[in-house]
Design an enzyme around this catalytic site. Structure first.
Site, PDB file in Angstrom:
ATOM      1  CG  ASN A   7      -1.839   1.135   1.313  1.00  0.00           C
ATOM      2  OD1 ASN A   7      -1.791   2.043   0.476  1.00  0.00           O
ATOM      3  ND2 ASN A   7      -2.706   1.127   2.304  1.00  0.00           N
ATOM      4  CG  LEU A 209     -18.240   4.296  11.595  1.00  0.00           C
ATOM      5  CD1 LEU A 209     -19.128   4.385  12.829  1.00  0.00           C
ATOM      6  CD2 LEU A 209     -18.741   5.241  10.502  1.00  0.00           C
ATOM      7  N   GLY A 210     -13.516   5.370  10.639  1.00  0.00           N
ATOM      8  CA  GLY A 210     -12.119   5.542  11.054  1.00  0.00           C
ATOM      9  C   GLY A 210     -11.754   7.002  10.899  1.00  0.00           C
ATOM     10  NE  ARG A 241     -10.416  12.724   3.609  1.00  0.00           N
ATOM     11  CZ  ARG A 241     -10.347  11.393   3.613  1.00  0.00           C
ATOM     12  NH1 ARG A 241     -11.445  10.670   3.689  1.00  0.00           N
ATOM     13  NH2 ARG A 241      -9.183  10.793   3.535  1.00  0.00           N
ATOM     14  N   GLY A 331     -11.167   1.906  12.876  1.00  0.00           N
ATOM     15  CA  GLY A 331     -10.724   2.381  14.202  1.00  0.00           C
ATOM     16  C   GLY A 331     -11.842   2.713  15.174  1.00  0.00           C
ATOM     17  CB  ILE A 332     -14.500   5.287  15.168  1.00  0.00           C
ATOM     18  CG1 ILE A 332     -13.445   6.396  15.097  1.00  0.00           C
ATOM     19  CG2 ILE A 332     -15.661   5.708  16.057  1.00  0.00           C
ATOM     20  CD1 ILE A 332     -13.788   7.524  14.150  1.00  0.00           C
ATOM     21  N   GLY A 333     -15.295   2.317  14.614  1.00  0.00           N
ATOM     22  CA  GLY A 333     -16.326   1.275  14.579  1.00  0.00           C
ATOM     23  C   GLY A 333     -15.945   0.044  15.383  1.00  0.00           C
ATOM     24  CD  GLU A 334     -11.673  -2.697  13.385  1.00  0.00           C
ATOM     25  OE1 GLU A 334     -10.628  -2.832  14.063  1.00  0.00           O
ATOM     26  OE2 GLU A 334     -11.672  -2.673  12.136  1.00  0.00           O
TER      27      GLU A 334
HETATM   28  P1  AMP Z   1      -8.473   4.113  11.231  1.00  0.00           P
HETATM   29  O1  AMP Z   1      -8.469   5.232  10.237  1.00  0.00           O
HETATM   30  O2  AMP Z   1      -9.419   3.012  10.867  1.00  0.00           O
HETATM   31  O3  AMP Z   1      -7.100   3.622  11.576  1.00  0.00           O
HETATM   32  O4  AMP Z   1      -9.072   4.734  12.581  1.00  0.00           O
HETATM   33  C1  AMP Z   1      -8.330   5.649  13.311  1.00  0.00           C
HETATM   34  C2  AMP Z   1      -9.229   6.328  14.318  1.00  0.00           C
HETATM   35  O5  AMP Z   1      -9.865   5.371  15.157  1.00  0.00           O
HETATM   36  C3  AMP Z   1      -8.450   7.202  15.279  1.00  0.00           C
HETATM   37  O6  AMP Z   1      -8.263   8.481  14.747  1.00  0.00           O
HETATM   38  C4  AMP Z   1      -9.338   7.250  16.479  1.00  0.00           C
HETATM   39  O7  AMP Z   1     -10.180   8.363  16.320  1.00  0.00           O
HETATM   40  C5  AMP Z   1     -10.190   5.996  16.403  1.00  0.00           C
HETATM   41  N1  AMP Z   1      -9.940   5.092  17.524  1.00  0.00           N
HETATM   42  C6  AMP Z   1      -8.982   4.148  17.640  1.00  0.00           C
HETATM   43  N2  AMP Z   1      -9.074   3.518  18.836  1.00  0.00           N
HETATM   44  C7  AMP Z   1     -10.126   4.076  19.485  1.00  0.00           C
HETATM   45  C8  AMP Z   1     -10.743   3.872  20.770  1.00  0.00           C
HETATM   46  N3  AMP Z   1     -10.296   2.965  21.633  1.00  0.00           N
HETATM   47  N4  AMP Z   1     -11.796   4.658  21.082  1.00  0.00           N
HETATM   48  C9  AMP Z   1     -12.250   5.589  20.242  1.00  0.00           C
HETATM   49  N5  AMP Z   1     -11.722   5.818  19.019  1.00  0.00           N
HETATM   50  C10 AMP Z   1     -10.682   5.083  18.649  1.00  0.00           C
END
Ligand code: AMP
Length: 397
Positions: A7, A209-210, A241, A331-334
């Site tokens: 990537n 949701l990330g 964004r 990140g957020i969804g998980e």
């Molecule tokens: P991603 O783009 O999928 O890597 O998601 C990244 C985002 O996930 C981060 O900017 C955080 O806002 C969110 N995130 C990661 N861990 C947590 C958590 N334990 N609680 C809330 N948000 C989280």
């Protein structure tokens, strides 16, 4: 069969070597600061200490050379020779209307991929550089392109045409493409498996949701609608964004702040979203902490995010004749227990009933809806690399 997944960003490169039969990650890593002083590769062989290789990387070719050396290194490598790599799967952001599936990257296909640069000038050039460098270093190894947009090519015209003069679609291919396709596809396949429903029968709302976020309406295992558009800017409120806004804001701010198109584009992509509203951070952990301490704007930004997610879940449920499940990923969804709970809580009247105890999980595949919930709620950690490796294997087998 061992598949290398790459990537490539403009100054970074993420990689994983995957044993596809066992679905095992043999090693993964990140090359950073390509073309910038202080470049390095952090290489993580599974079950061994991670290694940092500090070496000048003027371009992507050098970065990939170091990655290949690390993967087959006598001390910290995980294979004996590069010949063990059966194929390389490359993530490509934009496949335009040309690519509705992953494809072998022949010279002819590469020409078509270059034609898509116009649609993603920030992302596709780096993806293509990575592919070209790999082709030079591994001329006999098959290369496969896996496009973020491909999964959404099944959308009907009613969902991808914008209500602007039709000639712009014909002249410039301006339409909704959607992104995160590899992630939406992966969680759709996993959800079908978990729920025991045939892939061609499953209807879902998948919520990626990330830092970048998108929601997809899945009908019969295929993308029917998605929130991101011509670019990843449209749809939900994201880390930095803005998502959907009144388009008239663009010329208005441009005039007031004396910004040109690129200036407004930068503001909407990098200075907006929950970061722009809260003025604190784009990271939801920081925002949840600040909101708990009484920061009103942090709370407002989280409420706005939640509200947009609910709006699209509701809207997409009107497009399908039934909904089997809502899926949370990224990140957020998980990981955000509180965000999942507040999104689902007010959707109970629509048959979406969360079980707060079951929902008390992070980063684990599970069903978090109440047993009597007509619509299931699933948490499925995304795995785009595995999806890329699987697509690559299917094409080279
Ligand atoms: P991603 O783009 O999928 O890597 O998601 C990244 C985002 O996930 C981060 O900017 C955080 O806002 C969110 N995130 C990661 N861990 C947590 C958590 N334990 N609680 C809330 N948000 C989280």
């Amino acid at each position: 069969m061992k598949i290398l997944v790459i990537n490539c960003g403009s100054s970074s490169l993420k990689y994983q070597l995957i044993d596809i039969e066992k679905e095992d990650v043999l090693c993964k890593g990140l090359a950073e600061r390509i073309g910038i002083e202080g470049s390095r590769v952090v290489h993580e062989p599974t079950g061994m200490e991670k290694v940092t290789i500090e070496e000048a990387m003027p371009d992507h070719k050098k970065a990939i050379e170091i990655v290949l050396n690390s993967v087959a290194h006598p001390e910290y490598g995980v294979i004996k020779s590069m010949d063990e790599i059966a194929a390389v799967g490359h993530r490509v952001v934009h496949g335009g209307e040309v690519f509705n599936d992953s494809t072998l990257l022949t010279d002819e296909v590469m020409d078509k991929a270059r034609e898509c640069i116009d649609l993603a000038p920030l992302h596709n050039p780096a993806n293509i550089m990575g592919i070209e460098a790999c082709k030079e270093l591994m001329p006999d190894t098959p290369m496969v392109g896996v496009f973020d947009t491909a999964f959404h090519q099944t959308m009907p015209a009613v969902n991808y045409i914008y209500a602007i003069p039709y000639e712009y679609y014909e002249k410039y291919a301006i339409r909704r493409y959607g992104f995160h396709g590899t992630s939406h596809k992966y969680v759709t396949e996993r959800a079908a498996d978990i729920l025991g429903i045939d892939l061609d029968k499953i209807n879902l709302i998948t919520c990626h949701l990330g830092n970048g976020s998108s929601i997809t309406c899945i009908e019969g295992g295929k993308s029917r609608n998605t929130t991101m558009g011509l670019t990843p800017l449209e749809g939900l409120v994201m880390g930095t964004r803005c998502g959907d806004i009144d388009p008239a804001i663009i010329p208005f701010i441009g005039r007031k702040e004396n910004l040109d198109y690129d200036g407004v584009d930068n503001m909407m992509n990098k200075e907006s979203g929950v970061y722009g509203v809260s003025g604190i951070s784009s990271d939801f952990r920081d925002l949840e902490d600040a909101a708990k301490e009484g920061n009103e704007r942090a709370k407002l930004s989280l409420d706005m995010f939640e509200s947009k997610v609910k709006k699209y879940i509701g809207a997409y449920m009107t497009e399908i004749d039934h909904t089997d499940a809502i899926v949370f990923t990224a990140g957020i969804g998980e990981n955000s227990i509180s965000m999942r709970e507040s999104i689902c809580k007010s959707l109970e009247h629509m048959g979406i009933k969360i079980d707060p105890e079951k929902n008390n999980v992070r980063g684990k595949e599970c069903i978090v809806s109440a047993d009597d919930s007509p619509i299931k709620i699933l948490v499925i950690p995304t795995n785009e690399e595995l999806m890329i490796a699987k697509d690559t294997m299917n094409l080279v087998k």
